[in-house]
Design an enzyme around this catalytic site. Sequence first.
Site, PDB file in Angstrom:
ATOM      1  N   ASP A   1       0.834  -1.207   0.000  1.00 54.85           N
ATOM      2  CA  ASP A   1       0.000   0.000   0.000  1.00 54.85           C
ATOM      3  C   ASP A   1       0.869   1.257   0.000  1.00 54.85           C
ATOM      4  OD1 ASP A   1       0.895  -0.052   2.603  1.00 54.85           O
ATOM      5  OD2 ASP A   1      -1.092   0.047   3.537  1.00 54.85           O
TER       6      ASP A   1
ATOM      7  N   GLU B   1       9.069  -3.809  10.824  1.00 60.12           N
ATOM      8  CA  GLU B   1       9.464  -2.526  10.213  1.00 60.12           C
ATOM      9  C   GLU B   1       9.946  -1.541  11.268  1.00 60.12           C
ATOM     10  OE1 GLU B   1       6.762  -0.810   7.340  1.00 60.12           O
ATOM     11  OE2 GLU B   1       7.844   1.107   7.336  1.00 60.12           O
TER      12      GLU B   1
HETATM   13  O1  KIV Z   1       3.371  -1.307   1.788  1.00 59.17           O
HETATM   14  C1  KIV Z   1       4.559  -1.667   1.784  1.00 59.17           C
HETATM   15  O2  KIV Z   1       5.313  -1.397   0.844  1.00 59.17           O
HETATM   16  C2  KIV Z   1       5.045  -2.422   2.937  1.00 59.17           C
HETATM   17  C3  KIV Z   1       6.494  -2.738   2.989  1.00 59.17           C
HETATM   18  C4  KIV Z   1       7.276  -1.543   3.343  1.00 59.17           C
HETATM   19  C5  KIV Z   1       6.767  -3.879   3.893  1.00 59.17           C
HETATM   20  O3  KIV Z   1       4.289  -2.745   3.790  1.00 59.17           O
END
Ligand code: KIV
Length: 305
Positions: A59, A197
Amino acid sequence: MSTHPQPQHPGEPGRAPVTVPRLAEMKEMGEPMVMVTAYDFPSARVAEEAGVDIVLVGDTAAMVVLGYDATTPVGMDEMVTMASAVRRGLRTPLLIGDMPFGSYERSNEHAIENAQRFVREAGVDAVKLERGGPSVERARAIVSSGIPVMGHVGLTPQSASALGGFKAQGKTVESAKQIAHDAHELQAAGCFAIVFEAVPAAVTEALMPHIHVPVIGIGAGLSTDGQVLVFHDLLGMTSGHAPTFVKRYADIHDEMVAGVRSYADEVRTRHFPDADHVYSADEAAVAELKAYLDQGSLATSPWDW
Ligand code: KIV
């Protein structure tokens, strides 16, 4: 001569598709997993050819593709459209669709419905959702419906405002314990992998022996089972401030600006298109056309009523 082990080139043809059991096996064998995001057909082709293991239609598209300053504005329809394009460009990596904000919080039924849309309309192999707490029950429900789920703890951008912004998490004992509990519950709910994260490396290292499914880190240090970066960040397609955990492996933004600038210069100086980029026509045919036009033939065209 390099003292580092030479990596294989898994992008070579004939590589077997990456599956959920294969990721568990990689963890077991201590083989690092490579994950990137992708949002369209060309980025999927790049991921395929580079031989990555996992592709996430994240997202983060809201920010790096659609230009918002948060991940929350993107919805299911846009995510499914992007995931379908990525699917068409991929053969080998495991493809994961990121459940956008508002697509799974309301009820288990709503969460399953949207996870099924990702599978049915875009052909993803698995979905990802953010946070522990109420998301644990949603993860369990989606797993029970037969769709593999990846969890996501630490900095969860969909709840960035509740977390006080896009900040590292787990810096206090309380916050680190919360991450531990969230990850543990997601694992117990049946998640096949979990993203960590923006978690301090030492905290991740302390948690790793307690998590038995693959952990993919982004800003979580070296002890995880794999790493994920956003496609546009790692290639330098975005300009301006980047989070601490972003390492740029290319500077595509500057190359793209330079390319478009050269094109603009050549258009303005009438150097483009040159002889290599035009179609030829029979000289006699062109002469006949000119004679026809010079007779004033256009005046009798049906458009001149
Ligand atoms: O939405 C995304 O790109 C993510 C990654 C950073 C793990 O959740």
